[in-house]
Design a protein around this motif. Structure first.
Motif, PDB file in Angstrom:
ATOM      1  N   LEU A   1       0.772  -1.335  -0.088  1.00 45.57           N
ATOM      2  CA  LEU A   1      -0.209  -0.026  -0.061  1.00 45.57           C
ATOM      3  C   LEU A   1       0.862   1.365  -0.014  1.00 45.57           C
ATOM      4  O   LEU A   1       0.262   2.110  -0.405  1.00 45.57           O
ATOM      5  CB  LEU A   1      -0.784  -0.080   1.140  1.00 45.57           C
ATOM      6  CG  LEU A   1      -2.227  -0.993   0.955  1.00 45.57           C
ATOM      7  CD1 LEU A   1      -2.977  -0.859   2.225  1.00 45.57           C
ATOM      8  CD2 LEU A   1      -3.058  -0.934  -0.060  1.00 45.57           C
ATOM      9  N   GLY A   2       2.235   1.008   0.386  1.00 42.67           N
ATOM     10  CA  GLY A   2       3.218   2.314   0.335  1.00 42.67           C
ATOM     11  C   GLY A   2       2.901   3.572   1.057  1.00 42.67           C
ATOM     12  O   GLY A   2       2.813   4.471   0.634  1.00 42.67           O
ATOM     13  N   TRP A   3       2.487   3.154   2.150  1.00 42.13           N
ATOM     14  CA  TRP A   3       2.261   4.448   3.344  1.00 42.13           C
ATOM     15  C   TRP A   3       3.209   4.186   4.492  1.00 42.13           C
ATOM     16  O   TRP A   3       3.021   4.962   5.441  1.00 42.13           O
ATOM     17  CB  TRP A   3       0.650   4.610   3.505  1.00 42.13           C
ATOM     18  CG  TRP A   3       0.063   3.361   4.207  1.00 42.13           C
ATOM     19  CD1 TRP A   3      -0.507   2.511   3.556  1.00 42.13           C
ATOM     20  CD2 TRP A   3      -0.433   3.307   5.402  1.00 42.13           C
ATOM     21  NE1 TRP A   3      -1.273   1.568   4.626  1.00 42.13           N
ATOM     22  CE2 TRP A   3      -0.773   2.018   5.612  1.00 42.13           C
ATOM     23  CE3 TRP A   3       0.122   3.966   6.907  1.00 42.13           C
ATOM     24  CZ2 TRP A   3      -1.469   1.557   6.872  1.00 42.13           C
ATOM     25  CZ3 TRP A   3      -0.268   3.415   7.887  1.00 42.13           C
ATOM     26  CH2 TRP A   3      -1.022   2.229   8.066  1.00 42.13           C
TER      27      TRP A   3
ATOM     28  N   ILE B   1       9.484   5.056  -1.024  1.00 40.16           N
ATOM     29  CA  ILE B   1       8.145   4.959  -2.192  1.00 40.16           C
ATOM     30  C   ILE B   1       8.445   5.932  -3.326  1.00 40.16           C
ATOM     31  O   ILE B   1       8.759   6.966  -3.105  1.00 40.16           O
ATOM     32  CB  ILE B   1       7.106   5.559  -1.426  1.00 40.16           C
ATOM     33  CG1 ILE B   1       6.800   4.715   0.001  1.00 40.16           C
ATOM     34  CG2 ILE B   1       5.673   5.322  -2.026  1.00 40.16           C
ATOM     35  CD1 ILE B   1       6.127   5.562   0.995  1.00 40.16           C
TER      36      ILE B   1
ATOM     37  N   GLN C   1      -5.253   3.285 -12.528  1.00 40.51           N
ATOM     38  CA  GLN C   1      -4.154   3.902 -11.511  1.00 40.51           C
ATOM     39  C   GLN C   1      -2.876   2.865 -11.379  1.00 40.51           C
ATOM     40  O   GLN C   1      -3.245   1.776 -11.215  1.00 40.51           O
ATOM     41  CB  GLN C   1      -4.776   4.125  -9.995  1.00 40.51           C
ATOM     42  CG  GLN C   1      -5.543   5.226 -10.082  1.00 40.51           C
ATOM     43  CD  GLN C   1      -5.081   6.458  -9.416  1.00 40.51           C
ATOM     44  OE1 GLN C   1      -3.881   6.532  -8.975  1.00 40.51           O
ATOM     45  NE2 GLN C   1      -5.890   7.640  -9.553  1.00 40.51           N
TER      46      GLN C   1
ATOM     47  N   VAL D   1       6.845   8.176  -5.239  1.00 41.02           N
ATOM     48  CA  VAL D   1       5.535   8.957  -5.032  1.00 41.02           C
ATOM     49  C   VAL D   1       5.178   9.476  -6.549  1.00 41.02           C
ATOM     50  O   VAL D   1       3.918   9.221  -6.829  1.00 41.02           O
ATOM     51  CB  VAL D   1       5.681   9.989  -4.092  1.00 41.02           C
ATOM     52  CG1 VAL D   1       4.506  10.960  -4.100  1.00 41.02           C
ATOM     53  CG2 VAL D   1       6.044   9.589  -2.903  1.00 41.02           C
TER      54      VAL D   1
ATOM     55  N   LYS E   1       6.581   1.928  -9.777  1.00 40.43           N
ATOM     56  CA  LYS E   1       5.082   1.893 -10.232  1.00 40.43           C
ATOM     57  C   LYS E   1       4.833   0.877 -11.360  1.00 40.43           C
ATOM     58  O   LYS E   1       5.532   0.702 -12.035  1.00 40.43           O
ATOM     59  CB  LYS E   1       4.803   3.306 -10.763  1.00 40.43           C
ATOM     60  CG  LYS E   1       4.865   4.662  -9.712  1.00 40.43           C
ATOM     61  CD  LYS E   1       3.653   4.775  -9.355  1.00 40.43           C
ATOM     62  CE  LYS E   1       3.639   5.999  -8.164  1.00 40.43           C
ATOM     63  NZ  LYS E   1       2.569   5.936  -7.424  1.00 40.43           N
TER      64      LYS E   1
ATOM     65  N   LYS F   1       9.708   9.335  -1.365  1.00 41.31           N
ATOM     66  CA  LYS F   1       9.475   9.469  -0.116  1.00 41.31           C
ATOM     67  C   LYS F   1      10.069   8.440   0.537  1.00 41.31           C
ATOM     68  O   LYS F   1      10.117   7.259   0.338  1.00 41.31           O
ATOM     69  CB  LYS F   1       7.905   9.366   0.121  1.00 41.31           C
ATOM     70  CG  LYS F   1       7.600   9.585   1.475  1.00 41.31           C
ATOM     71  CD  LYS F   1       5.974   9.602   1.713  1.00 41.31           C
ATOM     72  CE  LYS F   1       5.528   9.871   3.078  1.00 41.31           C
ATOM     73  NZ  LYS F   1       3.952   9.910   3.153  1.00 41.31           N
TER      74      LYS F   1
ATOM     75  N   SER G   1       2.042   1.132  -6.342  1.00 37.88           N
ATOM     76  CA  SER G   1       3.432   1.172  -6.032  1.00 37.88           C
ATOM     77  C   SER G   1       3.701  -0.039  -5.537  1.00 37.88           C
ATOM     78  O   SER G   1       2.999  -0.664  -4.857  1.00 37.88           O
ATOM     79  CB  SER G   1       3.273   2.208  -4.650  1.00 37.88           C
ATOM     80  OG  SER G   1       2.979   3.446  -5.223  1.00 37.88           O
TER      81      SER G   1
END
Lengths: 659, 153
Positions: A233-235, A601, A583, A603, A575, A613, A586
């Protein structure tokens, strides 16, 4: 042909599930053994038919039979084979089939295990499991048939959601489902005990391993989900307190409470009503999770959003609660044991408070999950209940639970004397306090982190002391070497020391959570050849790289990482562009060590360069190490033991019956 | 008096030891109070989508204009609704969100304490009744078992 086999199997399974329940209960009512046996055989046949149906759907997916709507929605020709197979449970209809199949498989194992045991309980166990299987297959046929045909077969399918095409998602759904479904077994035995009035420890002993199995798989499912969220999820996090995450966390918590409180019933015959309530609530919460994913009532990344299906589950949930608690009320006089305790300061009362905390956290989570609905109904205003709420509410409760994790196993049964407290807690408390002072001097000033680490040291010391004492005593008795004594100590007392290992795993995971408090973050747009600094790391963006893949186009940023001029390696945050998906998604680049993770990440990107990031997630690896340690503990606890086998086969009540 | 002075001293020491350093307001200080507006359910600090960038941009602009945190929060709530807040406010009906879990646990704790108290009293009454009976070999034996169990951890 395949569609016909799959669908007819479902219809037959529906009829036989109904027959299994009815035959079992009628057989019990008229006291006819052949009816009961016939009901059991019908349940075995349900398992066979659902296996056939599952195999038919898998075959349709693997052979790209796009005449089926489900195959079109969740697979395509370029999808890797592993994810084509995992599409079986990637969608709503298939996941219901998978659930029903698991349920029938577990029911079959229960039937085979109990051919000659618990004969008075079995008609009701089969009755309950058959009824639940009937509900799932019925709902599937009515509203979510995975074998629905399309009028015209398209040349290719839409494919599984790219986010789900990941090893974490390959394992997350089935393990979670196994956990949910596994709780059906202790629930069915509990209901059987309530109906028959055999309310002693028999049903608990015979389902203990099933409960641990379900609890373990539910925990494992959550861990796979966390691993997936962290890597995909890349957060930079792993738990978002999403309503559906909460839904799988709640039964795990109440299941944990149950696993602890049954020890009191086994040892002292107390808390019968409480244990019965806990297993009912745990099963009901499993169904609640299914309701949440199927109703779309709350906004979540997990929802399948099929409104009417959700209401069927809500009705089923209400039925379960009414029938179960109705039976419980009916049996209340027989369940009320002559509870006696010697002292407030005892293991029994510490277990009660441990249960209070676990159930309290589950309640806080449930309350937070449903509060948006309550607020909207009362005020007409939509509110969000997100991570800040859960963190503020559950952290104090979690800290109290952590303290009790250290206290419960060491405090004496019946009554703790001052000598017992001194003997067991003086050293761990001193280690915790001295460690806490050391951490403060080292610069740990965040109050939550400081208190948690202090408690972690206290609990770790209590566990270490238990192993050291037991090993020492065994060495004295047998003259074995230290390592052998340690291994034999654990092996001969699997339940106790396996339990300590599970606690140790939990400590590692809490350590990783503390690490999250010290997370560092930086985001910069880097042109080719430019660098950024985060912590002690130098992050150097070299160039873009295109990576060919069969199912997607991949754009990766080639990033060289060094620490004080010493190269550490290359990371490729990327990506991925999947055909049919608007979309890109990531894939993060992670460099892990026991000290911390460097997490990158990609971004954004342009011809000029990449927005990167970077995060430093301290101690993150301990989350995964902790889950391995927990798994090892569970394997030890569940490993068959001759004495336990005897106890399970001939429970107290059975021995009375034989006498 | 001495006790009160001691408590005051302890409180001062704790406040000094854990006093947070005073720092200038940054975007994440405000963003951590909100979720993203696009429905991804992520915290605004974590959302890497365009809507997240846009909201963080608004916050950054207001910080540059020297707005304080409550004022920026008020602006965002006015524009996007209360739903943008990552947690319910601690006022009015929303207060029940925060208080109910603790109230329930407190009630549970009181109930457990009362139950344990009653069970301990029941045990003591049973012991007293047993001790009041004339001493027999069995009672002697039970006493010995009790005494031994007390020392058994």
């Amino acid at each position: 042909m395949i569609r016909a086999i799959g669908e007819f199997s479902l219809f037959f399974a529906l009829a036989l599930a109904a027959y299994a329940s009815i035959a079992s209960w009628v057989g019990w009512r008229i006291q006819r053994g052949e009816w009961i046996r016939s009901g059991e055989s019908a349940l075995l046949a349900v398992c066979g038919l659902l296996t056939l149906s599952t195999a038919a759907l898998t075959y349709a997916l693997v052979t790209h039979d796009f005449s089926l709507a489900y195959v079109v929605h969740y697979s395509n020709r370029t999808q890797p084979m592993a994810y084509t197979v995992s599409a079986l449970y990637g969608g709503n209809d298939g996941s219901l089939l998978f659930w029903a199949w698991m349920l029938a498989a577990f029911a079959s194992v229960v039937v085979i295990q109990n051919r000659h045991r618990h004969r008075d309980l079995m008609p009701h166990v089969v009755g309950v499991m058959g009824a639940i299987a009937f509900f799932f297959v019925g709902v599937m046929l009515l509203l979510a048939n995975p074998f629905t045909r399309l009028p015209v077969a398209p040349p290719d399918g839409r494919g599984l959601n790219p986010l789900l095409q990941n090893p974490g998602m390959f394992f997350h759904p089935p393990t979670t489902y196994i956990g949910y479904v596994g709780f059906t077994v202790p629930f069915a035995f509990a209901i059987a005990a309530l109906i028959t009035g055999r309310l002693g420890t028999t049903w608990i002993l015979s389902t203990r391993r099933w409960t641990i199995f379900a609890w373990f798989f539910l925990g494992l499912g959550n861990m796979f989900g966390a691993w997936w969220a962290y890597n995909i999820l890349g957060w930079g996090g792993y738990w978002a307190w999403d309503p559906v995450e909460n839904a799988s966390f709640m039964p795990w918590l109440t299941g944990t409470a149950y696993l602890h409180s049954v020890m009191i019933q086994e040892k002292k015959g107390m808390l019968k009503v409480w244990n019965m309530s806990l297993i009912i609530v745990t099963f009901a919460l499993s169904i609640f999770g299914t309701f949440l994913t199927r109703s779309g009532i709350l906004s979540s990344v997990h929802t399948f959003s099929q409104g009417s299906l959700g209401y069927f589950f809500l009705g089923f949930l209400a039925l379960i609660l009414v029938v179960s608690f109705g039976l419980l009320l009916h049996r209340l006089p027989a369940l009320q044991s002559q509870n006696e305790l010697d002292s407030f300061l005892s293991r029994e009362s510490s277990f009660l408070f441990n249960n209070l905390m676990l159930v309290g956290i589950a309640f806080a989570t449930l309350w937070g999950t449903v509060f948006p609905l309550i607020a909207e109904a009362v005020r007409g205003v939509k509110v969000t209940v997100g991570p800040p709420f859960y963190n503020q509410v559950t952290i104090p409760l979690g800290l109290a639970l952590l303290l009790l994790t250290g206290v419960c196993p060491l405090i004496a049964w019946r009554r703790a004397s001052w000598r017992n407290l001194q003997r067991n807690f003086l050293l761990p408390a001193a280690i915790g306090l001295l460690g806490g002072a050391g951490l403060y001097l080292w610069g740990i000033r965040d109050p939550v982190a400081w208190v948690t680490l202090l408690l972690l040291m206290f609990v770790a010391a209590t566990i270490g002391m238990e192993f050291a004492r037991g090993t020492g005593a065994r060495q004295q008795m047998t003259g074995e070497g230290r390592l052998r004594a340690l291994v034999m100590l654990t092996w001969r007392n699997k339940r106790r020391y396996g339990g300590y290992i599970i606690h140790l795993g939990a400590l590692f995971m809490i350590l990783a959570m503390v690490g999250g408090i010290f997370k560092q973050e930086a985001e910069t747009f880097l042109k080719r050849g430019e660098s950024m600094r985060i912590g002690q790391y130098q992050v150097h963006f070299r160039d873009f790289r295109e990576i060919p893949r069969r199912d997607s186009a991949v754009l990766a940023a080639e990033v060289h990482v060094s620490n004080a001029g010493k190269p550490l390696g290359t990371l490729l945050p990327q990506k991925r562009f999947h055909p049919g998906s608007e979309q890109p998604h990531s894939m993060v680049g992670v460099m892990s060590s026991p000290r911390e993770d460097l997490y990158l990440i990609l971004v954004n990107y342009s011809k000029e360069g990449a927005a990167i990031k970077a995060l430093i997630n301290p101690l993150m690896m301990w989350m995964w190490i902790g889950s391995y340690v927990m798994a090892a503990g569970v394997i030890i606890v569940m490993w068959p033991d001759r004495r336990q086998r005897f106890a399970a086969r001939y429970s107290v009540e059975d021995r009375h019956a034989l006498a | 008096m001495v006790r009160r002075a001691g408590m005051l001293l302890a409180w001062t020491a704790v406040s000094w030891l854990w006093a947070p350093p005073a720092l200038a307001l940054v975007v994440s200080d405000v963003a951590k109070e909100f979720i993203c507006s696009c429905g991804c359910n992520k915290m605004l600090t974590d959302c890497d989508m365009q809507c997240g960038d846009q909201l963080r941009g608004v916050i950054a602009a207001k910080i540059t204009e020297r707005w304080d945190k409550p004022r920026i929060m008020e602006l965002l709530i006015r524009n996007y609704g209360e739903k943008l807040l990552a947690a319910p406010t601690k006022s009015g009906f929303n207060l029940t969100a925060w208080l109910t879990p603790f109230a329930a646990i407190l009630a549970g704790g009181v109930m457990i304490s009362l139950a344990v108290g009653e069970w301990v009293a029941r045990r003591r009454a049973a012991q007293r009744a047993r001790l009041a009976r004339p001493v027999t070999v069995e009672a002697e034996y039970l006493k010995r078992v009790d005494a031994e169990l007390k020392h058994f951890d």
